[in-house]
Design an enzyme around this catalytic site. Structure first.
Site, short mmCIF file in Angstrom:
data_model
loop_
_atom_site.label_atom_id
_atom_site.label_comp_id
_atom_site.label_asym_id
_atom_site.label_seq_id
_atom_site.Cartn_x
_atom_site.Cartn_y
_atom_site.Cartn_z
N GLY A 250 0.81 -1.21 0.00
CA GLY A 250 0.00 0.00 0.00
C GLY A 250 0.85 1.26 0.00
N ASP A 251 1.98 1.23 0.70
CA ASP A 251 2.87 2.38 0.71
C ASP A 251 3.49 2.62 -0.66
OD1 ASP A 251 2.79 2.92 3.65
OD2 ASP A 251 3.61 0.90 3.73
#
Length: 467
Positions: A250-251
């Site tokens: 997600g980052d």
């Protein structure tokens, strides 16, 4: 690109080892520690990945003054850290792994934290950014009223991507995209009274209206993502990838999405590229591949190697190979770059410094004099290979120089097998001729900005006019 990452940082620690016996004190495995690896998590992971891509990254966050914060600062090499007054201990998540299997996780300093203070430098970094990523990990950074006001101003100028957290603050109105994962989206929708059977699209549309964002991108792991904007919903498939640890996907996605929007791609194109980038990131090892080995088996710090012997043309430096092997064995990242480096100039220095910030050592593959003559003509090189190598080794960012006599560094790369190959240019990494060779051992190519006004040819022409 000038990118500002706003959010909360964590310290992730991986203790890796083997277990071949049980403890005599209790029926639990005894772990013989092989190494201890530390990396920046949360907003720190977003900033680290973007810096390794060659961007100029400022991290607006809060850092304590404890031992964990000192490890974080080392892990954030290449990132401009702008931190508020420390108000809480560094949140640390320690994972113990036996081989590839996680056994237990210890959390320290992860209790709710007070809202950290902000500084003028932090607000200026938001105001001057060309793209912004907000990585909210629920520790108060996004609740700071001055930070929120600066972000509210920024959404009118540049793309802002907001990665939310269940314990965090609501995104400011008008951000380009909010990127909840499927569980976060469903949980938020159910908490608002929607039925437990609510689907991803209905949950995303609820959040789109609630947050007032330009779009919501609901990430769905191996199933890709669902992009929702006014009147439109689009599924984005993810490339099939063998994933051992999904940490950091997600980052990576949020950071890539901000970059692609900043470069002018439309929303659908940017989202599709970001999903591809996240899949490639996991295929290359994910967040664990960015860890810095701070303790070897003997608990001694990994030493910084510098000033290796120069080799004769066409004979690969065995010490350069040893350096690459030592760094890899310790779990570090080997970075290499190459070229003629005839008349060092500021463009070279910037490329080399950017390359060194991406890993634990930088090895320069240098064309021999004969190789330069074949590539550049009989009038080159201007500076001999011995002097070129000596000048490169005088730079703090260069750990080793190896000389090759061929026209391309393919044989050199095959022997070194670096994790990252860095070149300056205005093309994509996939277009580099070295990409095929690097893919053979799972390495990747990275390009850093090209500086057209600074070149050896330009310097040589200027010197010719003077003479």
């Amino acid at each position: 690109m000038r990118i500002t990452v706003v959010g909360d940082v964590l310290l992730d620690v991986d203790i890796n080892g083997a277990a071949t016996r049980l403890s005599p004190d209790a029926p639990v495995p005894v772990v013989d520690v092989a190494d201890v690896r530390r990396r920046a998590g949360g907003a720190g992971l977003v900033a680290t990945v973007l810096a390794q891509d060659g961007h100029s990254v400022s991290l607006v966050t809060a850092l304590s003054n404890d031992d964990g914060a000192s490890h974080l600062r080392r892990a954030l090499s290449g990132v401009s850290v702008l931190a508020g007054v420390p108000l809480a201990p560094t949140p640390t998540k320690t994972r113990v792994r036996i081989g590839a299997h996680p056994m237990v996780r210890f959390d320290q300093g992860c209790a709710p934290a007070p809202v950290p203070a902000s500084t003028g430098e932090m607000l200026a970094a938001i105001a001057s950014a060309e793209a912004i990523v907000v990585a909210d990990y629920g520790r108060g950074m996004t609740a700071n009223t001055e930070i929120r006001s600066a972000l509210a101003d920024a959404v009118r100028r540049v793309p802002v991507v907001w990665d939310p957290h269940p314990a965090g603050s609501e995104p400011v109105a008008g951000v380009a995209v909010v990127t909840p994962n499927l569980i976060e989206a469903m949980t938020a929708a159910n908490a608002a009274g929607l039925e437990p059977s609510t689907g991803a699209e209905e949950a995303g549309r609820y959040l789109l209206e609630k947050w007032g964002s330009g779009a919501v991108l609901v990430t769905r792991g191996e199933d890709g993502a669902l992009l929702l904007s006014a009147g439109a919903a689009q599924g984005i498939p993810a490339p099939r990838t063998n994933v051992s640890d999904p940490c950091g996907a997600g980052d990576r996605l949020a950071g890539s999405l901000a970059v692609h929007l900043g470069f002018g791609l439309d929303l659908a194109q940017a989202a599709a590229r970001a999903v591809e980038d996240a899949s490639a990131f996991l295929a290359a090892g994910g967040a664990a591949s960015l860890a810095v080995v701070t303790e070897a088996p003997d608990a001694s710090p990994v030493v910084e190697l510098k000033g290796l012997e120069l080799v004769g043309a066409g004979d690969l430096d065995p010490e350069g190979v040893q350096l690459a092997r030592a760094v890899r064995a310790a779990g570090g990242t080997v970075v290499a770059t190459g070229g003629c480096f005839d008349l060092l100039h500021a463009g070279h220095a910037r490329t080399l410094a950017a390359a060194r910030s991406m890993g634990n050592c930088l090895i320069v593959c240098l064309n021999s004099d004969e190789s330069v003559r074949r590539l550049k003509g009989a009038h080159r090189p201007i500076v001999s290979v011995e002097d070129r190598a000596e000048l490169l080794l005088a730079l703090e960012c260069v750990d080793a120089v190896v000389v090759f006599d061929e026209d391309t560094p393919e044989a050199c790369l095959t022997e070194l097998q670096p994790d990252i190959w860095v070149k300056g240019g205005d093309y994509t990494p996939e277009e580099l001729p070295e990409a095929r060779v690097m893919a053979g051992w799972g390495g990747r190519c990275v390009t850093v900005p090209f500086h057209p006004a600074r070149s050896t040819s330009g310097l040589a022409a200027a010197l010719a006019k003077v003479s």
